[in-house]
Design an enzyme around this catalytic site. Structure first.
Site, PDB file in Angstrom:
ATOM      1  N   TYR A 168      -3.483  50.346 -41.588  1.00 15.51           N
ATOM      2  CA  TYR A 168      -4.224  50.093 -40.352  1.00 15.51           C
ATOM      3  C   TYR A 168      -5.427  51.044 -40.269  1.00 15.51           C
ATOM      4  CZ  TYR A 168      -0.339  47.417 -38.101  1.00 15.51           C
ATOM      5  OH  TYR A 168       0.612  46.511 -37.757  1.00 15.51           O
ATOM      6  N   HIS A 206      -4.282  40.188 -38.370  1.00 14.50           N
ATOM      7  CA  HIS A 206      -4.287  39.882 -36.930  1.00 14.50           C
ATOM      8  C   HIS A 206      -5.727  39.869 -36.424  1.00 14.50           C
ATOM      9  CE1 HIS A 206       0.176  40.200 -36.495  1.00 14.50           C
ATOM     10  NE2 HIS A 206      -0.008  40.879 -37.601  1.00 14.50           N
TER      11      HIS A 206
END
Lengths: 173, 364
Positions: free
Chosen positions: B341, B75
């Site tokens: 993440y 992303h």
């Protein structure tokens, strides 16, 4: 030399010994794990704060219950190593949770202890601060593990080789 | 208090250490210390170098997309959003999280395109995402990262990594080997089924008319302590328009900025309640369409900001940053996402930054 550590000192020492060793293993497992990562992080944060509280209590206790003196016959170099490694342990026990709390603050993470119970940030949200503190946390953790190994080895030397009563002064249950 | 036995003959000399009895004990001590160090190495994963860990997942992204220092590994292309969430109180019967009490909480977040290319040209078929941070009044935080697809393509970290690995460009052709993707789909029939479901769902024309889904299941904990399996979605108030050709490399982001110049865009937070037997540990499987849904409130996105120092760029939208009242489900992807993440976040924090592709000018 013949005097053992005070009962409260021994209680704090062995409680923290278990917590810190658990913490080091949780920490190193956490940073590679996928499936257990969250479970381990959820223990790591409150455990770190518990260690910070305990080490503060321990430092105050040390003023009221000073440790017994080292044996008279112990050579200067060993005495220096004993004192230096203990102050290093104290420094790391304070620094690791504080750096951990600081790096989470700098990253903008909430510092969740349990449920809705959380701590305020101690540093502003800053990518650059996080970038400096995150690797510092790792370096300090390795330093603590190395110091712990030296401490363990030295304790066993006192217990099995020197047999000078130093180990028994802490390992008296 | 009993006195320790006196030890008058303690000998710290080197010659005493070299006596056979001392050497034997020294050896035993060495074994103990080495065993502790060895257990540490085991816990660290150093004794199982082939194991899939969080760093390998992120290395996989870097292999597919090449180096893009300072950007998210996935992303990567995005823009910051700000707004608020008005809770209508309907969620409180499912979760005691403060966010569901009637009232307004400030929200910030990020719209992005899936994939690790920070300069990927906008296109009608690229998966879009919405990441949010709800700042609750007592200082708690709720973060969620959602995608505009109905299910996740894979169900676990190994499937995710295998899919990534199948997409690594062949050094000879510069393109992924089609045989590798075929092999992946053959080895992961659940992914083939999920990808078919994703392709069957029509994509919307832009960010503002897209529905964003949590994909992973969570557990809502009520004030009475009852746990309810849920998935949630942000369902747009703007009417659905089918995807069409996108003008310009930032066309989707520019269209969103233009849309917000006419007023805020809104989404309903729709909570879907799982029934016993609905898969909570497999984000690649949908839940039946007839499940009860609760509209918990309205998200309003009022403004966008280009990524910059200290805004959404420097936040990790970790899906396991949850307030009291929301807990993870048994979905293995949740912990894996959280772990991966964190690696992406730490790596990019240490890298030099360059301006993001989407630079919003002053409102015209």
């Amino acid at each position: 030399m013949s005097r053992p550590f005070a009962p409260l000192s021994r209680l704090l020492h062995w409680t923290m010994a278990v917590l810190i060793v658990a913490m080091l293993f949780i920490g190193i497992a956490m940073v590679s794990s996928l499936s257990d990562y969250h479970r381990l992080v959820a223990i790591h944060k409150p455990l770190g704060i518990a260690i910070l509280v305990l080490v503060a209590i321990r430092l105050v206790n040390r003023l009221f219950n000073p440790p017994p003196p080292l044996p008279n016959g112990m050579p200067g170099l060993l005495r220096f190593a004993a004192h230096a490694s203990h102050w290093l342990l104290y420094g790391l026990m304070f620094a690791l949770p504080l750096v951990g709390w600081g790096m989470l603050s700098a990253a903008g993470y909430p510092i969740v202890l349990l449920g809705a119970w959380h701590l305020p940030p101690i540093l502003p949200h800053s990518d650059a601060l996080y970038a400096a503190l995150r690797p510092l946390h790792t370096v300090l953790a390795f330093a603590l593990f190395a110091t712990f190994l030296a401490h363990l080895g030295a304790a066993l030397m006192h217990a099995l080789v020197f047999r000078d009563g130093v180990f028994r002064s802490m390992a008296k249950f | 208090m009993s006195q320790p036995e006196p030890q008058p003959e303690s000998d710290y000399s080197l010659s005493a250490l070299l006596r056979p009895a001392s050497l034997l004990r020294l050896g035993a001590i060495g074994v103990v210390v080495a065993a502790v160090a060895g257990s540490f190495a085991w816990a660290a994963g150093w004794l199982s170098p082939g194991r899939l860990d969080q760093k390998r997942i992120i290395n996989g992204f870097e292999a597919v997309n090449g180096p893009h220092p300072g950007f998210r590994r996935n992303h990567a292309k995005g823009v910051c959003l700000t707004g608020w969430f008005d809770s209508n109180g309907a969620g409180t019967r499912l979760s005691h999280a403060m966010v569901f009490r009637t009232g307004r909480v400030p929200v910030f977040g990020r719209f992005a395109l899936a994939g690790g290319m920070p300069r990927l040209p906008d296109g009608p078929a690229v998966v879009r995402s919405m990441a949010l941070d709800f700042s609750l009044p007592d200082g708690e935080t709720w973060r969620t990262g959602m995608n505009d697809i109905p299910v996740f393509p894979v169900k676990d970290a190994q499937g995710f990594y295998d899919q990534l690995a199948a997409g690594v460009p062949d050094p000879k052709t510069g393109k992924p080997d089609p045989a590798a993707m075929k092999a992946f789909l053959a080895a992961h029939p659940e992914a083939a089924a999920a990808i078919a479901r994703i392709k069957a769902e029509p994509m919307s024309s832009g960010f503002a008319d897209a529905a964003y889904n949590s994909l992973n299941a969570f557990r809502f904990i009520s004030a009475a302590g009852t746990a309810t399996p849920v998935r949630w979605s942000m369902v747009p108030v703007d009417g659905f328009a089918p995807a069409a050709k996108v003008q310009g490399s930032n066309g989707l982001f520019e269209a969103l900025a233009a849309r917000l110049r006419h007023g805020p865009a809104q989404w309903h937070l729709i909570v879907t309640i799982g029934q016993p037997g609905d898969p909570t540990n497999d984000a690649a499987l949908p839940w039946p369409k007839d499940r009860e849904q609760v509209d918990a409130g309205t998200l309003t996105v009022s403004a966008l900001q280009s990524e910059a120092d200290g805004n959404c760029r420097d936040i990790n939208f970790d899906p396991l940053v949850l307030p009291a009242g929301i807990k993870p489900s048994d979905d293995p992807l949740l912990s894996a996402r959280s772990a991966a993440y964190a690696v992406s976040f730490t790596r990019r924090a240490r890298e030099p930054k360059s301006p993001s592709a989407v630079q919003l000018g002053a409102p015209s």
